[in-house]
Design a protein around this motif. Sequence first.
Motif, PDB file in Angstrom:
ATOM      1  N   THR A  54      -3.491   1.317   4.386  1.00 34.21           N
ATOM      2  CA  THR A  54      -3.440   2.581   4.100  1.00 34.21           C
ATOM      3  C   THR A  54      -3.073   2.770   2.688  1.00 34.21           C
ATOM      4  O   THR A  54      -2.705   1.881   1.935  1.00 34.21           O
ATOM      5  N   SER A  55      -3.144   4.307   2.144  1.00 38.84           N
ATOM      6  CA  SER A  55      -2.907   4.658   0.958  1.00 38.84           C
ATOM      7  C   SER A  55      -1.463   4.145   0.511  1.00 38.84           C
ATOM      8  O   SER A  55      -1.381   3.744  -0.788  1.00 38.84           O
ATOM      9  N   GLU A  56      -0.720   4.435   1.384  1.00 39.71           N
ATOM     10  CA  GLU A  56       0.719   4.290   0.989  1.00 39.71           C
ATOM     11  C   GLU A  56       1.066   2.744   0.869  1.00 39.71           C
ATOM     12  O   GLU A  56       1.843   2.261  -0.142  1.00 39.71           O
ATOM     13  N   ASN A  57       0.292   1.929   1.614  1.00 40.40           N
ATOM     14  CA  ASN A  57       0.501   0.448   1.638  1.00 40.40           C
ATOM     15  C   ASN A  57      -0.079  -0.117   0.486  1.00 40.40           C
ATOM     16  O   ASN A  57       0.560  -0.736  -0.253  1.00 40.40           O
ATOM     17  N   LYS A  58      -1.119   0.548  -0.112  1.00 41.91           N
ATOM     18  CA  LYS A  58      -1.729   0.143  -1.558  1.00 41.91           C
ATOM     19  C   LYS A  58      -0.887   0.509  -2.614  1.00 41.91           C
ATOM     20  O   LYS A  58      -0.690  -0.178  -3.594  1.00 41.91           O
ATOM     21  N   LYS A  59      -0.620   1.666  -2.365  1.00 43.61           N
ATOM     22  CA  LYS A  59       0.573   2.017  -3.520  1.00 43.61           C
ATOM     23  C   LYS A  59       2.022   1.366  -3.697  1.00 43.61           C
ATOM     24  O   LYS A  59       2.306   0.865  -4.791  1.00 43.61           O
ATOM     25  N   LEU A  62       0.807  -2.021  -5.424  1.00 40.96           N
ATOM     26  CA  LEU A  62       0.911  -1.636  -6.900  1.00 40.96           C
ATOM     27  C   LEU A  62       2.056  -1.487  -7.470  1.00 40.96           C
ATOM     28  O   LEU A  62       2.433  -2.059  -8.461  1.00 40.96           O
ATOM     29  N   LYS A  63       3.210  -0.948  -6.895  1.00 41.33           N
ATOM     30  CA  LYS A  63       4.622  -0.615  -7.290  1.00 41.33           C
ATOM     31  C   LYS A  63       5.196  -1.968  -7.185  1.00 41.33           C
ATOM     32  O   LYS A  63       5.915  -2.518  -8.467  1.00 41.33           O
ATOM     33  N   GLU A  64       5.186  -3.023  -6.421  1.00 45.84           N
ATOM     34  CA  GLU A  64       5.590  -4.126  -6.395  1.00 45.84           C
ATOM     35  C   GLU A  64       5.246  -5.008  -7.485  1.00 45.84           C
ATOM     36  O   GLU A  64       5.841  -5.738  -8.051  1.00 45.84           O
ATOM     37  N   SER A  65       3.956  -4.872  -7.652  1.00 50.24           N
ATOM     38  CA  SER A  65       3.123  -5.645  -8.649  1.00 50.24           C
ATOM     39  C   SER A  65       3.299  -5.306  -9.933  1.00 50.24           C
ATOM     40  O   SER A  65       3.563  -6.379 -10.917  1.00 50.24           O
ATOM     41  N   PHE A  66       3.381  -4.164 -10.457  1.00 52.49           N
ATOM     42  CA  PHE A  66       3.496  -3.604 -11.883  1.00 52.49           C
ATOM     43  C   PHE A  66       4.660  -2.976 -12.117  1.00 52.49           C
ATOM     44  O   PHE A  66       4.606  -2.566 -13.165  1.00 52.49           O
ATOM     45  N   LEU A  78      -2.858   4.765 -11.594  1.00 56.51           N
ATOM     46  CA  LEU A  78      -3.326   3.860 -10.673  1.00 56.51           C
ATOM     47  C   LEU A  78      -3.045   4.546  -9.097  1.00 56.51           C
ATOM     48  O   LEU A  78      -3.892   4.473  -8.036  1.00 56.51           O
ATOM     49  N   PHE A  79      -1.991   5.292  -9.190  1.00 55.75           N
ATOM     50  CA  PHE A  79      -1.655   5.959  -7.750  1.00 55.75           C
ATOM     51  C   PHE A  79      -2.803   7.102  -7.652  1.00 55.75           C
ATOM     52  O   PHE A  79      -3.284   7.402  -6.498  1.00 55.75           O
ATOM     53  N   LEU A  80      -2.976   7.902  -8.685  1.00 54.71           N
ATOM     54  CA  LEU A  80      -4.023   8.925  -8.696  1.00 54.71           C
ATOM     55  C   LEU A  80      -5.436   8.329  -8.085  1.00 54.71           C
ATOM     56  O   LEU A  80      -6.047   8.814  -7.431  1.00 54.71           O
ATOM     57  N   LEU A  81      -5.991   7.114  -8.741  1.00 56.03           N
ATOM     58  CA  LEU A  81      -6.924   6.461  -8.491  1.00 56.03           C
ATOM     59  C   LEU A  81      -6.995   6.105  -6.993  1.00 56.03           C
ATOM     60  O   LEU A  81      -7.997   6.071  -6.342  1.00 56.03           O
TER      61      LEU A  81
END
Length: 184
Positions: A54-59, A62-66, A78-81
């Motif tokens: 899901t988009s939420e999992n992807k976000k 990203l939050k965890e990584s960066f 990144l969230f917008l993309l």
Amino acid sequence: MKREPLAFRYANALYDLAKERGQLEPIGEELQVVKDVFEETNLLDEVFRHPSITSENKKALLKESFQNKVSSEVMNLLFLLIDKKRIEYVASIADEYKRLSYESSGVAEATVYTAKALTEDEKQAIANTFAKQTNKGRLLIDEVTDPEILGGFKIRVGDRVYDASVANQLQRIHKRMMYGNVSR
């Protein structure tokens, strides 16, 4: 390098925001970090294009990584993309941002092909000479060793190629010998 219009629009918007806030260089470096991570880890193919994530999992990923590595501006991009399902444009956006940044500061990238490694003085002489020819304030040299050059060098600055290689000169002599010196 082919320009991607959609990536250019995102990069241009981020560039304008960064310029307004006086953060051109830091945001450019952050975008390069994100691009490098995506390319080195293959995140794009394995995670961000996977239909069951899901988009939420992807976000969250990203939050965890960066989280402590990029600014809120880059994270919001990144969230917008992710929301717009355009995350595959990350590398192109980073490239376009760099191009905009270089363009505004009179910097260009050049690739120099030589038969053997250049000394720092030779690199500087080439950079100075071709910066003037291309009307740039500074030229960043990326050196490629190519034994087929034989001698001399070939330089690519943007879409322009200057070929002062021995191989090219021999090829021109060969053509003149084969077809004659046809100049009208």
